[in-house]
Design an enzyme around this catalytic site. Structure first.
Site, PDB file in Angstrom:
ATOM      1  N   PRO A   9      30.840  -2.159  59.582  1.00 43.72           N
ATOM      2  CA  PRO A   9      29.633  -2.328  60.473  1.00 43.72           C
ATOM      3  C   PRO A   9      29.348  -2.945  61.725  1.00 43.72           C
ATOM      4  CG  PRO A   9      29.370  -3.235  58.304  1.00 43.72           C
ATOM      5  CD  PRO A   9      30.503  -2.771  58.481  1.00 43.72           C
ATOM      6  N   ASN A  10      28.498  -2.361  62.740  1.00 40.23           N
ATOM      7  CA  ASN A  10      28.330  -2.942  63.729  1.00 40.23           C
ATOM      8  C   ASN A  10      29.391  -3.204  64.884  1.00 40.23           C
ATOM      9  OD1 ASN A  10      25.473  -3.150  63.532  1.00 40.23           O
ATOM     10  ND2 ASN A  10      25.845  -4.452  61.872  1.00 40.23           N
ATOM     11  N   ARG A  17      26.828  -5.964  72.788  1.00 44.14           N
ATOM     12  CA  ARG A  17      25.753  -6.960  72.641  1.00 44.14           C
ATOM     13  C   ARG A  17      26.551  -8.285  72.127  1.00 44.14           C
ATOM     14  NH1 ARG A  17      20.537  -4.796  71.253  1.00 44.14           N
ATOM     15  NH2 ARG A  17      20.385  -3.347  72.866  1.00 44.14           N
ATOM     16  N   TYR A  22      31.417 -12.433  70.146  1.00 43.60           N
ATOM     17  CA  TYR A  22      32.717 -11.446  69.908  1.00 43.60           C
ATOM     18  C   TYR A  22      33.327 -10.964  70.945  1.00 43.60           C
ATOM     19  CZ  TYR A  22      29.775 -11.418  65.628  1.00 43.60           C
ATOM     20  OH  TYR A  22      29.166 -11.727  64.253  1.00 43.60           O
ATOM     21  N   ASN A  73      38.925  -4.596  59.636  1.00 42.89           N
ATOM     22  CA  ASN A  73      38.150  -5.657  60.006  1.00 42.89           C
ATOM     23  C   ASN A  73      36.697  -5.341  59.395  1.00 42.89           C
ATOM     24  OD1 ASN A  73      36.187  -7.265  61.023  1.00 42.89           O
ATOM     25  ND2 ASN A  73      36.742  -7.043  63.050  1.00 42.89           N
ATOM     26  N   ALA A  76      30.522  -7.490  58.378  1.00 37.78           N
ATOM     27  CA  ALA A  76      29.460  -8.000  57.301  1.00 37.78           C
ATOM     28  C   ALA A  76      29.933  -7.757  55.837  1.00 37.78           C
ATOM     29  CB  ALA A  76      28.250  -7.568  57.759  1.00 37.78           C
ATOM     30  N   ASP A  86      37.430  -3.819  45.462  1.00 33.14           N
ATOM     31  CA  ASP A  86      37.929  -3.056  44.147  1.00 33.14           C
ATOM     32  C   ASP A  86      39.116  -1.969  44.818  1.00 33.14           C
ATOM     33  OD1 ASP A  86      36.838  -4.609  42.499  1.00 33.14           O
ATOM     34  OD2 ASP A  86      35.293  -2.950  41.911  1.00 33.14           O
ATOM     35  N   GLU A  97      43.629  -8.399  56.900  1.00 28.64           N
ATOM     36  CA  GLU A  97      42.229  -8.531  57.201  1.00 28.64           C
ATOM     37  C   GLU A  97      42.078  -9.269  58.415  1.00 28.64           C
ATOM     38  OE1 GLU A  97      40.131 -10.923  54.154  1.00 28.64           O
ATOM     39  OE2 GLU A  97      38.322 -10.939  55.640  1.00 28.64           O
ATOM     40  N   HIS A  99      39.623 -10.665  61.822  1.00 29.72           N
ATOM     41  CA  HIS A  99      38.324 -10.942  62.254  1.00 29.72           C
ATOM     42  C   HIS A  99      38.489 -11.389  63.828  1.00 29.72           C
ATOM     43  CE1 HIS A  99      36.408 -10.750  58.372  1.00 29.72           C
ATOM     44  NE2 HIS A  99      37.410 -11.286  58.128  1.00 29.72           N
ATOM     45  N   SER A 101      36.407 -13.034  65.544  1.00 31.07           N
ATOM     46  CA  SER A 101      35.926 -14.648  65.570  1.00 31.07           C
ATOM     47  C   SER A 101      36.483 -15.575  64.344  1.00 31.07           C
ATOM     48  CB  SER A 101      34.463 -14.668  65.645  1.00 31.07           C
ATOM     49  OG  SER A 101      33.955 -14.109  64.313  1.00 31.07           O
ATOM     50  N   ARG A 106      32.308 -20.470  61.643  1.00 31.55           N
ATOM     51  CA  ARG A 106      31.155 -20.033  61.669  1.00 31.55           C
ATOM     52  C   ARG A 106      30.121 -20.508  60.602  1.00 31.55           C
ATOM     53  NH1 ARG A 106      30.777 -14.712  63.565  1.00 31.55           N
ATOM     54  NH2 ARG A 106      28.702 -14.961  63.459  1.00 31.55           N
TER      55      ARG A 106
HETATM   56  O1  CA2 Z   1      34.676 -11.764  64.086  1.00 31.94           O
HETATM   57  C1  CA2 Z   1      34.801 -10.785  63.196  1.00 31.94           C
HETATM   58  O2  CA2 Z   1      35.594  -9.557  63.676  1.00 31.94           O
HETATM   59  C2  CA2 Z   1      33.589 -10.326  62.163  1.00 31.94           C
HETATM   60  O3  CA2 Z   1      34.201  -9.502  61.578  1.00 31.94           O
HETATM   61  C3  CA2 Z   1      32.549  -9.612  62.917  1.00 31.94           C
HETATM   62  C4  CA2 Z   1      31.425  -9.237  62.135  1.00 31.94           C
HETATM   63  C5  CA2 Z   1      30.639 -10.657  61.468  1.00 31.94           C
HETATM   64  O4  CA2 Z   1      29.885 -10.425  60.556  1.00 31.94           O
HETATM   65  C6  CA2 Z   1      32.146 -11.485  60.769  1.00 31.94           C
HETATM   66  O5  CA2 Z   1      31.552 -12.594  60.202  1.00 31.94           O
HETATM   67  C7  CA2 Z   1      33.293 -11.507  61.616  1.00 31.94           C
HETATM   68  C8  CA2 Z   1      30.236  -8.838  62.820  1.00 31.94           C
HETATM   69  C9  CA2 Z   1      30.562  -7.635  63.843  1.00 31.94           C
HETATM   70  C10 CA2 Z   1      29.380  -7.387  64.457  1.00 31.94           C
HETATM   71  O6  CA2 Z   1      29.581  -7.054  65.460  1.00 31.94           O
HETATM   72  C11 CA2 Z   1      28.627  -7.035  66.742  1.00 31.94           C
HETATM   73  C12 CA2 Z   1      29.182  -6.795  67.785  1.00 31.94           C
HETATM   74  C13 CA2 Z   1      28.166  -6.991  68.771  1.00 31.94           C
HETATM   75  C14 CA2 Z   1      26.823  -7.285  68.707  1.00 31.94           C
HETATM   76  C15 CA2 Z   1      26.356  -7.362  67.175  1.00 31.94           C
HETATM   77  C16 CA2 Z   1      27.483  -7.361  66.315  1.00 31.94           C
END
Ligand code: CA2
Length: 186
Positions: A9-10, A17, A22, A73, A76, A86, A97, A99, A101, A106
């Protein structure tokens, strides 16, 4: 070799954003790089993003027949999803996996991935390059045992150099080229 890359998600908001966390690379640009790398190495690539947990579970399940390696990836859902944990446990090939960041640096909310216990390796903090590192490791693990993949990469590099391209692609792949003697078994 067939690689499936899943994004949670996102991640469709990448580059749009919060670039201070990121980065400024969009998911579309990451997809293009992954496709380019897949073409160079002869891998088939399926690249998905979903904001929905159930849809991601369905995709992980479909990977059982459609993919030899899975790169995910989970965003959240890393920190919440027993359903995805599962589903990952059922997949028989290697799972990476990724990420963008460094989740370990964090806040408490973003630090402990529940999914890491179901995967072969976690790559965090390398930015979008983490996807390419995961693809390289997937290729070595699944199909090529190191040597053949190395040869393919060398050929790709020679082709790129022949074009006299000082492109991002050349730079990115250059750093993957190491002597066979320095490649440790995975
Ligand atoms: O660092 C990563 O790839 C994460 O998986 C990104 C997730 C975060 O919850 C993980 O802790 C680390 C968040 C992705 C949300 O992406 C956004 C991108 C732009 C603006 C807002 C959120």
């Amino acid at each position: 070799m067939r690689i499936m890359i899943l994004n949670g998600p996102n991640l469709n908001m990448l580059g749009i954003r919060e670039p201070h966390i990121y980065g400024s690379t969009t998911l579309k640009a990451i997809k293009a790089s992954c496709e380019e790398f897949a073409a160079f190495t002869g891998a088939q690539l399926a690249f998905h993003q979903s904001n929905h947990e159930g849809e991601l579970v369905d995709l992980i399940q479909s990977a059982r027949k459609d993919a030899d390696a899975l790169i995910i990836n989970p965003a959240a859902y890393s920190f919440t999803s027993i359903a995805m944990y599962d589903a990952l446990k059922i997949f028989e090939g290697p799972i990476f996996e990724v990420h963008i960041s460094n989740i370990h640096a964090r806040d408490e909310l973003h630090r402990h991935s529940k999914l890491s216990a179901a995967v072969k390796a976690v790559i965090a903090g390398l930015g979008p390059y983490g996807y390419i590192v995961a693809m390289q490791a997937a290729a070595r693990l699944v199909e090529l045992g190191g040597r053949f993949f190395q040869l393919r990469l060398e050929r790709a590099l020679v082709a790129a150099a022949g074009d006299r391209l000082q492109s991002r692609r050349t730079v990115m792949f250059d750093s993957l080229l190491v002597p066979n003697s320095l490649i440790f078994p995975l």
